[in-house]
Design an enzyme around this catalytic site. Sequence first.
Site, PDB file in Angstrom:
ATOM      1  N   HIS A   1      -9.819  20.741 -21.507  1.00  9.15           N
ATOM      2  CA  HIS A   1     -10.040  21.437 -20.241  1.00  9.15           C
ATOM      3  C   HIS A   1     -10.706  22.796 -20.505  1.00  9.15           C
ATOM      4  O   HIS A   1     -10.020  23.798 -20.717  1.00  9.15           O
ATOM      5  CB  HIS A   1      -8.713  21.642 -19.517  1.00  9.15           C
ATOM      6  CG  HIS A   1      -8.016  20.367 -19.167  1.00  9.15           C
ATOM      7  ND1 HIS A   1      -7.354  19.615 -20.108  1.00  9.15           N
ATOM      8  CD2 HIS A   1      -7.891  19.701 -17.984  1.00  9.15           C
ATOM      9  CE1 HIS A   1      -6.837  18.542 -19.517  1.00  9.15           C
ATOM     10  NE2 HIS A   1      -7.150  18.578 -18.236  1.00  9.15           N
TER      11      HIS A   1
ATOM     12  N   HIS B   1     -13.443  21.169 -14.939  1.00  7.76           N
ATOM     13  CA  HIS B   1     -11.989  21.211 -15.129  1.00  7.76           C
ATOM     14  C   HIS B   1     -11.517  20.505 -16.398  1.00  7.76           C
ATOM     15  O   HIS B   1     -10.928  21.144 -17.271  1.00  7.76           O
ATOM     16  CB  HIS B   1     -11.283  20.598 -13.918  1.00  7.76           C
ATOM     17  CG  HIS B   1      -9.800  20.486 -14.078  1.00  7.76           C
ATOM     18  ND1 HIS B   1      -8.955  21.554 -13.879  1.00  7.76           N
ATOM     19  CD2 HIS B   1      -9.010  19.443 -14.435  1.00  7.76           C
ATOM     20  CE1 HIS B   1      -7.704  21.164 -14.102  1.00  7.76           C
ATOM     21  NE2 HIS B   1      -7.711  19.888 -14.444  1.00  7.76           N
TER      22      HIS B   1
ATOM     23  N   HIS C   1      24.886   8.273  -3.162  1.00  5.39           N
ATOM     24  CA  HIS C   1      25.430   9.237  -4.112  1.00  5.39           C
ATOM     25  C   HIS C   1      26.017   8.580  -5.365  1.00  5.39           C
ATOM     26  O   HIS C   1      26.381   9.282  -6.302  1.00  5.39           O
ATOM     27  CB  HIS C   1      26.521  10.085  -3.443  1.00  5.39           C
ATOM     28  CG  HIS C   1      25.989  11.155  -2.542  1.00  5.39           C
ATOM     29  ND1 HIS C   1      25.052  10.917  -1.582  1.00  5.39           N
ATOM     30  CD2 HIS C   1      26.280  12.487  -2.470  1.00  5.39           C
ATOM     31  CE1 HIS C   1      24.787  12.033  -0.935  1.00  5.39           C
ATOM     32  NE2 HIS C   1      25.504  12.998  -1.465  1.00  5.39           N
TER      33      HIS C   1
END
Length: 664
Positions: free
Chosen positions: A29, A263, A474
Amino acid sequence: MATSPTHDSLANAIRFLAVDAVEKANSGHPGLPMGAADLATVLFRDVLKFDAADPHWPDRDRFVLSAGHGSMLLYALLYLTGTGGADGLTLDDLKAFRQVGSRTPGHPEYGHTPGVETTTGPLGQGIATAVGMALAERMLAAHFPSVVDHRTYVLASDGDLMEGLSHEAIAIAGHYRLSRLIVFWDNNDVSIDGKVSVLNDNVDQVARFQAAGWNASHVDGRDAAAILSAVRAAQASDRPTLIACRTTIGFGLPTREGTSKAHGEAAGAAEIEGARKNLNWPYPPFEIPADVLSAWREVGARGAPDHEAWRKRLAELDPARRAEFERRVGGELPAGLDGVIDAYKRELADKAPTIATRKAGEAALAVIAPAVPELVTGSADLTPSNNTKVAATKEITPDDFSGRYIHWGIREHGMAAACNGMAVHGGFIPSGASFLCFTDYARPALRLAALMKIRVVHVFTHDSIGLGEDGPTHQPVEQIASLRAMPNMYLWRPADSVETVECWQAALERAHSPSILALTRQNLPALRKTHVAENLCARGAYEIAPAEGEAAVSIFASGSEVSLAIAAQQILKGKGVAARVVSVPCMDAFFDQPEDYRRSVIGGARVKVGVEAAVRFGWDAIIGDGPFVGMSGFGESGPYKAVYEFFGITPEAVAEAAEARLGA
């Protein structure tokens, strides 16, 4: 008379080391280093307190490249400043960028490259980890004010601020008023897909940070004077600061500047040659003029006087205080911990309490915390459920950082990432807490803790269908297996009070691995009623209930199901079948043991049965193709005993599974 290199020359040294390394690797990059080189130059040359000769100096400022994809920016700076001395990065290391075995991997990795403060790359992790670093600095300074006085600086990208984790992180920092945290936003308005403000995001980040209790302002990311002025204002503030630096991605590239093409891919020879002309950098790849390198090496040495002054302040501390500071930042456990735990285990063997392991964990902390002053606990707004607050422990507040308990709010991901930051900062063993099911919210940070090989000990309660009425949303059924699958993550599931304190001890002793203590909501009977000095749980598995005679059946279980397995052993005994029970509090610790120990624990019984109120995944390594009594789907809402009955996780079912296989 020779003149000093210009700011542009210093910044261009960063730019072209980065772009040349990416080009040689044909991967990487280049855009961020080329666009952010000016602000990085100001930070390292004029602001950062560090001594390149000693990248581990405890009172150095921390620099976190949260935008880890721009790693060549950091590697270039580490090379130019000479960070690490003879052990630091060389030009050959830069030329080996992104190659197997190199010290310059694609994203910065903690413990891999001298000067890298934390592993970054998964966006948002760096800024959130930095919050933990800044919090640790304030907390350590509250106890050792004369030798702890530094700041944490972050370079973050658009992507870092788009990730939801950033919201949790900046809220924590804003609430605790972490004024020594300063974040530079590389505001180039470009991501992989294209222009950010057009495609996917038009959030007013400055306003967002201000709403979270931060200072925030815009500056020109190429204006060195403006950047420095903004930093000085931030240093004088009583709040954390965001400096939004308007930059141009791929600055200097003739056709790719300001575009997504800059980029994440090599620019190409023609584009780089054009950049050399545009930026007046006539040097061949990887060549840095002597005067520029010399100036950067002077930057690396600039902090030496501050370092020496710090050494003198450390030497002036009371010897006992100095030894305690050095022990804590060195990561050594207190010498008396083993004796404290052994005495407590004797007490537990006598009292044989019947309690939930979350309550056993609270009792264990009451014994451990006074002996381990660096242990810091907290919870993601579940303090009464997790039981991780020792009664006498003072809480951390924005006005008092001398306590040892942190209210993280309902922010599991931010909590886990900040705990990582506290661990890499040094001086603390951090511990967060929530429900086991919600490790899914924290998983990226848990994974980085394992990858970085740091000591963080999380407590996650409500560890199975045994939590009962809250139901399947949960009730964790797959989380145990998925966390066991994570390399270097040790999941401990104790069966009673003795095992709970042993698991805490074993977790604390693992200096290079994070741990999770998975604890129950429901009460469990005491199983270890005879004192044994050895920490049996530390070996991961051990025979807790031997057979009478030669065992035909071995029953392996963890946590709350160990007592169920022992009840099944008694049923089988009544039917003339000899069975043994093995407690498996930590599979990974067991698999670490020598082969002869593992063989002895697994044994040679004809039938091997696994029992756990969770999915089977992972158990085959112990029970082979033996029967497994557990879960194959999600849970059910109801009183926990009824839920166990509903899913057939009972002593009778275990005994029947063993008999059926024996008969077969």
